[in-house]
Write an enzyme that holds these catalytic residues in place. Structure first.
Site: not given
Ligand code: ADP
Ligand code: MG
Length: 535
Positions: A63, A96-97, A388
């Site tokens: 994550d 997020t990545t 997520d």
């Protein structure tokens, strides 16, 4: 007559300062490094990272935001990029990545333009124009989703969990995520605090369960209380079942043993009365945010009432939402209409922990997911994957629009922006083109992480999109293009809009900086002889 030149000092000693290209270069470098750190985790074939903190605690995760938070990044520009991931996490819960990688690539492309002597204000303007175009295009290509469409929602949840530690159980987890979000967010105002996630190791991830109610890390206060109560009528108390201690010390002079007994008896009577108030309301379960006196515990147990004390405030609120009860702050006010209802309240031992399940609530507005995992680390990562998935399902329901993943959306946007660039002239065109190239970082990274040749992949993706295949994405196992929509690789459009706008904003912000002034504290540069002096 020559003037004597005196150095002018305007800042305190120890302040570090860098300006112009050096400042810009350093900031871009730092931001790129942040993106570089997480890029190998992107997508279904992304790898995990193991982070060991200063206490020796280990986190294994895929994550993006967790990695960046655990890394405790110090550089100010790098921190700004980490902030992008945090905002993404707070706003959507997933992507997020992606957000960080796009930010890094936007800066990397900008760096090349700066080297060609294109001024940062031109780049900033180009990026701003391109972002607005992207958002418009996203609105155009995204597809509406009906709240009833559980199948589609499940696919969204599964896409969120692809490539994470919990992937093996993603069918089960996806069904749970969809059910949980629909339970608490049907009325359109979803709040993720209303889904409590309790993590317990000791069973495999597919034993994860959704409890239509609340699970508390509490046991009954007295061993002879019932371990299970059916048709629970629950009193929620924000007041102690104790006799109040006086603020001031009071002395009672007792002259014979009878008086002592009378005094104790009276205290017991008062506690009994408090317990009577509870019984009179018809409650058979009590959750108390404060303390319960030993004597009161005894009487509650005698009457077959299940009671837990020192329940956390957040849990009390969840209990009220789940059971439909009202939290009462004064025991005397407790009436039948304040009681919450649950099908069953029971005490359960799981590993070393005693838990209280409040389950079978009718139409609960708060639910609990008990996430399992063979070990603590596995359960932790399963919890993150589930978060997520919940975020994506909620975002899909909220915005009501979905796009396909696997690099299809980014390729389509990139194509659109490139065309838009052609309509512009001069240097801005170069900046807008750089933006288009930056978007390709998503399919490129997905390909690289799957061990595929990124140039081949991008080329075939581009030609598929030229043929109007909007949802052409990468099949990460074969390297060929496929229709990501038909494959069920779906994501809420909010992931993309949020990631793009915050990545673009942070890139613009960093490009605008041409002077970095680090005070001594900010630079964390202690004077060299301080250590030796033992200060
Ligand atoms: P993030 O932190 O950005 O969510 P992830 O590691 O979850 O990063 O990866 C998300 C990316 O993986 C998205 O671009 C998504 O479209 C892509 N993706 C998810 N499932 C698949 C799949 N089965 N095939 C190809 N790409 C996928
Ligand atoms: Mg993700």
């Amino acid at each position: 007559m020559a003037k004597e030149i005196q150095p002018v000092i305007i800042m305190p000693e120890g302040t570090q300062r860098s300006t112009g290209k050096t400042a810009q270069g350093n900031n871009i470098m730092a931001a790129k490094l942040v993106a570089e750190t997480v890029r190998t985790t992107l997508g279904p074939k992304g790898m995990d990272k193991m982070i060991v903190d200063s206490f020796g605690d280990v986190t294994v995760t895929n994550d993006g935001v967790t990695i960046l938070e655990e890394m405790k990044i110090e550089h100010p520009a790098a921190k700004m990029v980490v902030e992008v991931a945090k905002t993404q996490e707070a706003e959507v819960g997933d992507g997020t990545t992606t957000a960080v990688i796009i930010a890094g690539e936007l800066l990397s492309q900008a760096e090349q333009l700066l080297e060609k002597n294109i001024h940062s204000t031109v780049i900033i303007k180009g990026y701003r124009l391109a972002t607005a175009q992207c958002l418009r295009k996203l609105e155009e290509i995204s597809q509406p989703i009906a709240a009833k469409d559980d199948q589609l929602l499940k696919k969204i949840a599964m896409t969120a969990m692809t490539g994470k530690g919990a992937e093996a159980a993603k069918e089960i987890l996806a069904a749970i995520a969809v059910k949980a979000v629909k339970r608490v967010g049907e009325d359109g105002n979803f709040n993720k605090d209303h889904i409590k996630i309790e993590k317990k190791s000791g069973a495999s991830v597919d034993h994860t369960e959704l409890v239509e109610g609340v699970v508390l890390e509490k046991e009954a206060v007295h061993p002879s209380m019932p371990q299970e109560v059916d048709n629970a009528k629950i009193a929620l108390l924000d007041c102690a079942i104790e006799i109040k201690n006086t603020e001031i010390d009071a002395k009672i002079q007792i002259t014979d043993p009878g008086q002592m007994q009378a005094f104790l008896d009276q205290e017991e009577q008062m506690l009994l009365k408090l317990v009577d108030t509870v019984t009179a309301s018809g409650a058979n379960v009590v959750f108390c945010q404060k303390g319960i006196d030993d004597v009161a515990q005894h009487y509650l147990a005698k009457r077959g009432i299940y009671a837990a004390r020192r329940v956390r405030q957040s849990d009390m609120e969840a209990l009220a939402r789940a059971t439909g009860g009202t939290i009462v702050t004064n025991l005397q006010d407790l009436t039948q209409s304040d009681l919450g209802k649950a099908g069953k309240v029971k005490e359960l031992k799981m590993g070393n922990d005693e838990l209280t399940y409040v389950m079978g609530c009718k139409n609960p507005k708060a639910v609990t997911i008990v996430v399992r995992g063979g070990t603590d680390h596995i359960a932790d990562e399963a919890k993150r994957a589930l978060t997520d998935a919940i975020g994506d399902v909620a975002a899909s329901l909220k915005s009501g629009a979905v796009v396909a993943g696997a690099g299809s959306t980014e390729t389509e946007l990139s194509r659109h922006i490139r065309k838009f660039a052609e309509s512009l002239g001069g240097r801005e065109q170069l900046a807008v083109e750089a933006f288009a190239t930056s978007l390709e970082v998503v399919p490129r990274t997905l390909a690289e992480n799957a061990g595929l040749d990124p140039i081949d992949v991008i080329t075939s993706l581009k030609s598929a999109h030229d043929l109007k295949q909007t949802w052409a994405g990468i099949d990460v196992s074969s390297g060929r293009t496929m229709d990501a929509w038909k494959q069920g690789i779906l994501e809420p459009v909010k992931i993309k809009t949020q990631a793009l706008s915050s990545a673009s904003e942070v890139a613009q912000m960093i490009l605008r900086i041409d002077d970095v002034i680090l005070s001594e504290k900010g630079a964390e540069a202690p004077a060299p002889d301080m250590g030796a002096m033992g200060m």
